[in-house]
Design a protein around this motif. Structure first.
Motif, short mmCIF file in Angstrom:
data_model
loop_
_atom_site.label_atom_id
_atom_site.label_comp_id
_atom_site.label_asym_id
_atom_site.label_seq_id
_atom_site.Cartn_x
_atom_site.Cartn_y
_atom_site.Cartn_z
N THR A 85 0.81 -1.23 0.00
CA THR A 85 0.00 0.00 0.00
C THR A 85 0.84 1.28 0.00
N ALA A 86 2.13 1.20 -0.29
CA ALA A 86 3.02 2.36 -0.24
C ALA A 86 2.87 3.30 -1.43
N CYS A 87 2.07 2.94 -2.43
CA CYS A 87 1.96 3.81 -3.60
C CYS A 87 0.50 3.95 -4.07
N PRO A 88 -0.29 4.71 -3.34
CA PRO A 88 -1.65 5.00 -3.81
C PRO A 88 -1.58 5.87 -5.07
N VAL A 89 -2.42 5.55 -6.05
CA VAL A 89 -2.43 6.31 -7.31
C VAL A 89 -3.86 6.66 -7.70
N GLY A 90 -3.97 7.74 -8.45
CA GLY A 90 -5.26 8.18 -8.98
C GLY A 90 -5.50 7.59 -10.36
N ASP A 91 -6.48 8.15 -11.04
CA ASP A 91 -6.82 7.71 -12.39
C ASP A 91 -5.78 8.16 -13.40
N PHE A 92 -5.75 7.46 -14.51
CA PHE A 92 -4.89 7.80 -15.65
C PHE A 92 -5.36 9.12 -16.24
N ILE A 93 -4.44 10.05 -16.45
CA ILE A 93 -4.73 11.33 -17.09
C ILE A 93 -3.98 11.34 -18.42
N PRO A 94 -4.69 11.35 -19.55
CA PRO A 94 -4.00 11.37 -20.84
C PRO A 94 -3.03 12.55 -20.94
N LYS A 95 -1.94 12.31 -21.61
CA LYS A 95 -0.87 13.30 -21.76
C LYS A 95 -1.37 14.66 -22.22
N ASP A 96 -2.31 14.66 -23.15
CA ASP A 96 -2.79 15.93 -23.71
C ASP A 96 -3.66 16.75 -22.75
N ARG A 97 -4.05 16.15 -21.61
CA ARG A 97 -4.84 16.88 -20.60
C ARG A 97 -3.96 17.79 -19.73
N ILE A 98 -2.67 17.54 -19.70
CA ILE A 98 -1.74 18.36 -18.92
C ILE A 98 -1.04 19.29 -19.90
N GLU A 99 -1.39 20.57 -19.82
CA GLU A 99 -0.85 21.55 -20.78
C GLU A 99 0.66 21.75 -20.63
N ASN A 100 1.13 21.84 -19.39
CA ASN A 100 2.54 22.14 -19.17
C ASN A 100 3.04 21.40 -17.93
N ILE A 101 3.68 20.27 -18.13
CA ILE A 101 4.17 19.47 -17.00
C ILE A 101 5.25 20.22 -16.21
N LYS A 102 5.85 21.24 -16.81
CA LYS A 102 6.89 22.02 -16.12
C LYS A 102 6.30 23.10 -15.22
N ASP A 103 4.98 23.24 -15.24
CA ASP A 103 4.31 24.23 -14.39
C ASP A 103 2.94 23.69 -14.00
N LEU A 104 2.96 22.66 -13.16
CA LEU A 104 1.74 21.97 -12.75
C LEU A 104 1.64 21.97 -11.23
N GLY A 105 0.55 22.49 -10.73
CA GLY A 105 0.33 22.50 -9.29
C GLY A 105 -0.21 21.18 -8.80
N LEU A 106 0.19 20.79 -7.59
CA LEU A 106 -0.35 19.61 -6.94
C LEU A 106 -0.46 19.91 -5.45
N TRP A 107 -1.39 19.22 -4.80
CA TRP A 107 -1.69 19.53 -3.40
C TRP A 107 -2.09 18.28 -2.65
N LEU A 108 -2.05 18.38 -1.32
CA LEU A 108 -2.47 17.29 -0.45
C LEU A 108 -3.04 17.88 0.84
N LYS A 109 -4.17 17.31 1.27
CA LYS A 109 -4.80 17.68 2.53
C LYS A 109 -4.92 16.44 3.41
N ILE A 110 -4.78 16.65 4.72
CA ILE A 110 -5.04 15.60 5.69
C ILE A 110 -6.20 16.07 6.55
N ASN A 111 -7.27 15.28 6.55
CA ASN A 111 -8.47 15.62 7.30
C ASN A 111 -8.94 17.04 6.98
N GLY A 112 -8.84 17.42 5.70
CA GLY A 112 -9.30 18.72 5.23
C GLY A 112 -8.30 19.86 5.39
N GLU A 113 -7.18 19.62 6.05
CA GLU A 113 -6.18 20.68 6.27
C GLU A 113 -5.05 20.57 5.24
#
Length: 180
Positions: A85-113
Motif C-alpha cells: 500500500t506504499a503507492c496509492p495512485v489516482g486515475d490515468f490522465i492522458p498526456k494531452d490533458r496536462i498543458e505544461n508538466i513544467k508548471d503543474l500545481g499539486l496539493w495534499l490535505k489531511i483531514n481537510g487541512e
C-alpha cells in the motif's frame, strides 16, 4: 537516488493505506506520476516527452523511521518505500490533458487541512531529465510509473486520517485514501 516500488504496493481509491508492521512514523508525499506510453532505452532529454503516455496523482508513502534506519546502516530502502500500500495512485490522465508538466500545481490535505501545495516548476529535476537519466540504466516499458518528487510539507499520518490529493487541472478528479 532512484528506487523501485514493486507492483504489489500500488493501490487505487477505495483501498486503505496500511501502516506497515513496526512503523512508528508513516509520512505522506504527494507526487506527479509519469506513466510511460512508449518503451525506450537510453532516451535523450529532447525525446523524453515522446515516451509519456499520461500522468496520475500519486502518493509516495514512506515508513520514515524504517527508512532512516536503513540509510544509517547503508541498507536498501525497500521496506521503507516498498511496503504493501506504499503507492496509492489516482486515475490515468492522458498526456494531452496536462498543458505544461513544467508548471503543474499539486496539493495534499489531511483531514481537510492543506499540508502540501506545490508546483512542478520547483522540482530538482524536470520530467525529461528524470526519464532520460533512468533510461540510461533501465529500459522503460509501457505502463512503468515514475514518481517525480514531492513538494515541501511532507509529514506524518496516523490511523484514521483521510488523505485527499490532486492536481490543479480543471476536470481532473482528486483522490482520497484512508489510513489504517
Amino acid at each position: 537516488m532512484v528506487f523501485i516500488k514493486p507492483l504489489s504496493v500500488y493501490i487505487t481509491q477505495g483501498t486503505p493505506i496500511k501502516i506497515p508492521l513496526g512503523c512508528k512514523k508513516l509520512n505522506h508525499e504527494v507526487e506527479v506520476g509519469v506513466i510511460i506510453g512508449k518503451p525506450g532505452f537510453q532516451i535523450t532529454e529532447s525525446n523524453a516527452m515522446k515516451h509519456i503516455g499520461g500522468y496520475t496523482v500519486s502518493l509516495d508513502m514512506t515508513a520514515a523511521d524504517m527508512l532512516a534506519e536503513a540509510r544509517q546502516k547503508g541498507l536498501p530502502w525497500t521496506i521503507g518505500k516498498g511496503f504493501d500500500t506504499a503507492c496509492p495512485v489516482g486515475d490515468f490522465i492522458p498526456k494531452d490533458r496536462i498543458e505544461n508538466i513544467k508548471d503543474l500545481g499539486l496539493w495534499l490535505k489531511i483531514n481537510g487541512e492543506m499540508k502540501q501545495d506545490g508546483n512542478t516548476k520547483d522540482m530538482v529535476f524536470d520530467v525529461p531529465k528524470l526519464i532520460s537519466f533512468m533510461s540510461q540504466y533501465i529500459t522503460l516499458e509501457e505502463g512503468d510509473l515514475i514518481l517525480t518528487g514531492s513538494p515541501a510539507g511532507v509529514g506524518p499520518v496516523k490511523p484514521g486520517d483521510i488523505i485527499t490529493c490532486g492536481m490543479h487541472v480543471p476536470g481532473v478528479a482528486e483522490v482520497t485514501f484512508k489510513v489504517e
